[in-house]
Write a protein that holds these residues in place. Structure first.
Motif, PDB file in Angstrom:
ATOM      1  N   VAL A  84      -6.997  -6.845  -0.031  1.00 42.58           N
ATOM      2  CA  VAL A  84      -6.476  -6.737   1.335  1.00 42.58           C
ATOM      3  C   VAL A  84      -5.100  -6.063   1.309  1.00 42.58           C
ATOM      4  O   VAL A  84      -4.814  -5.156   2.115  1.00 42.58           O
ATOM      5  CB  VAL A  84      -6.408  -8.126   2.009  1.00 42.58           C
ATOM      6  CG1 VAL A  84      -5.660  -8.063   3.331  1.00 42.58           C
ATOM      7  CG2 VAL A  84      -7.820  -8.678   2.216  1.00 42.58           C
ATOM      8  N   ALA A  85      -4.246  -6.475   0.373  1.00 41.74           N
ATOM      9  CA  ALA A  85      -2.900  -5.884   0.275  1.00 41.74           C
ATOM     10  C   ALA A  85      -2.977  -4.391  -0.030  1.00 41.74           C
ATOM     11  O   ALA A  85      -2.183  -3.595   0.500  1.00 41.74           O
ATOM     12  CB  ALA A  85      -2.086  -6.603  -0.794  1.00 41.74           C
ATOM     13  N   MET A  87      -5.246  -2.355   0.898  1.00 44.03           N
ATOM     14  CA  MET A  87      -5.670  -1.620   2.090  1.00 44.03           C
ATOM     15  C   MET A  87      -4.589  -1.624   3.166  1.00 44.03           C
ATOM     16  O   MET A  87      -4.411  -0.639   3.867  1.00 44.03           O
ATOM     17  CB  MET A  87      -6.958  -2.233   2.644  1.00 44.03           C
ATOM     18  CG  MET A  87      -8.170  -1.967   1.775  1.00 44.03           C
ATOM     19  SD  MET A  87      -9.699  -2.554   2.494  1.00 44.03           S
ATOM     20  CE  MET A  87      -9.552  -4.311   2.224  1.00 44.03           C
ATOM     21  N   VAL A  88      -3.861  -2.723   3.280  1.00 46.82           N
ATOM     22  CA  VAL A  88      -2.862  -2.846   4.340  1.00 46.82           C
ATOM     23  C   VAL A  88      -1.622  -2.021   4.032  1.00 46.82           C
ATOM     24  O   VAL A  88      -1.116  -1.283   4.883  1.00 46.82           O
ATOM     25  CB  VAL A  88      -2.500  -4.335   4.565  1.00 46.82           C
ATOM     26  CG1 VAL A  88      -1.313  -4.469   5.504  1.00 46.82           C
ATOM     27  CG2 VAL A  88      -3.698  -5.091   5.117  1.00 46.82           C
ATOM     28  N   ASP A  89      -1.094  -2.135   2.806  1.00 49.68           N
ATOM     29  CA  ASP A  89       0.139  -1.430   2.423  1.00 49.68           C
ATOM     30  C   ASP A  89      -0.014  -0.883   1.008  1.00 49.68           C
ATOM     31  O   ASP A  89       0.425  -1.495   0.030  1.00 49.68           O
ATOM     32  CB  ASP A  89       1.326  -2.391   2.505  1.00 49.68           C
ATOM     33  CG  ASP A  89       2.660  -1.687   2.395  1.00 49.68           C
ATOM     34  OD1 ASP A  89       2.670  -0.450   2.176  1.00 49.68           O
ATOM     35  OD2 ASP A  89       3.694  -2.371   2.523  1.00 49.68           O
ATOM     36  N   TRP A  92       3.293  -0.630  -1.185  1.00 50.10           N
ATOM     37  CA  TRP A  92       3.745  -1.930  -1.681  1.00 50.10           C
ATOM     38  C   TRP A  92       2.871  -2.382  -2.851  1.00 50.10           C
ATOM     39  O   TRP A  92       3.340  -2.848  -3.876  1.00 50.10           O
ATOM     40  CB  TRP A  92       3.704  -2.948  -0.537  1.00 50.10           C
ATOM     41  CG  TRP A  92       4.130  -4.335  -0.932  1.00 50.10           C
ATOM     42  CD1 TRP A  92       5.381  -4.835  -0.928  1.00 50.10           C
ATOM     43  CD2 TRP A  92       3.272  -5.392  -1.384  1.00 50.10           C
ATOM     44  NE1 TRP A  92       5.393  -6.138  -1.349  1.00 50.10           N
ATOM     45  CE2 TRP A  92       4.086  -6.512  -1.637  1.00 50.10           C
ATOM     46  CE3 TRP A  92       1.904  -5.518  -1.590  1.00 50.10           C
ATOM     47  CZ2 TRP A  92       3.586  -7.723  -2.098  1.00 50.10           C
ATOM     48  CZ3 TRP A  92       1.416  -6.725  -2.039  1.00 50.10           C
ATOM     49  CH2 TRP A  92       2.258  -7.807  -2.289  1.00 50.10           C
TER      50      TRP A  92
END
Length: 185
Positions: A84-85, A87-89, A92
């Protein structure tokens, strides 16, 4: 009568049974064997009962049990969180993965050993449980085969001794519906 009394007194008298005592030399006394088996099973159940009895545990024991349940769900949820991380950022996430790339190889080996032992012990316990279930299933095979044979044997039995349609000895001409059906095939 006196001779028969003496003979029975010799064999069964004075509270003894010479025949039974002699037979027990060659064959185990079934009643005593069953009692020994019962005592053995009762002792085993008592031991298991003592092992798994519910006792009031302190806060420290409850805390340790709670902590022991955390690693598997944490690793599964953490892995999904990383996806999820990413895909989101993505920037980062890339920075974090670059930091992980700097972890020395011996530390990765140590982490692998810890995780392997943690999950390996659980895998072994589950594997042994599975083997016990397979053994129990295999032990039931003769009973299943016997039951299937009994059911298959019922196919050959016709009700009330009457011959089944088309059986040897039955004349098809005696049954017009069967004769028509056979002619149509």
């Amino acid at each position: 009568m006196g001779m028969i009394d003496k003979l029975f007194g010799l064999l069964f008298g004075s509270g003894r049974n010479v025949v039974a005592e002699t037979a027990e030399v060659f064959r185990v006394n079934a009643e005593n064997e069953a009692e020994r088996g019962l005592n053995l099973r009762s002792a085993a159940l008592d031991q298991f009962g003592q092992e798994f009895r519910i006792v009031q545990r302190g806060w420290f024991d409850r805390l340790m049990d709670a902590l022991n349940r955390i690693p598997r769900p944490a690793m599964a949820l953490g892995t999904m969180g990383m996806f999820v991380a990413a895909m989101v950022d993505p920037v980062w996430f890339a920075a974090r993965m670059a930091g992980i790339a700097l972890v020395p190889e011996p530390l990765w080996w140590l982490l692998g050993a810890i995780v392997s032992f943690y999950f390996g012990a659980r895998h072994q316990a589950k594997g042994q449980e599975f083997q016990r279930e397979v053994a129990a299933t295999i032990a039931a095979v003769p009973q299943v085969v016997r039951a299937v044979r009994e059911v298959e044997a019922m196919r050959d039995i016709s009700p009330r001794g009457a011959a089944s349609p088309g059986a040897p000895g039955e004349d098809i001409a005696d049954n017009p519906a069967l004769a028509d059906w056979r002619a149509g095939r």
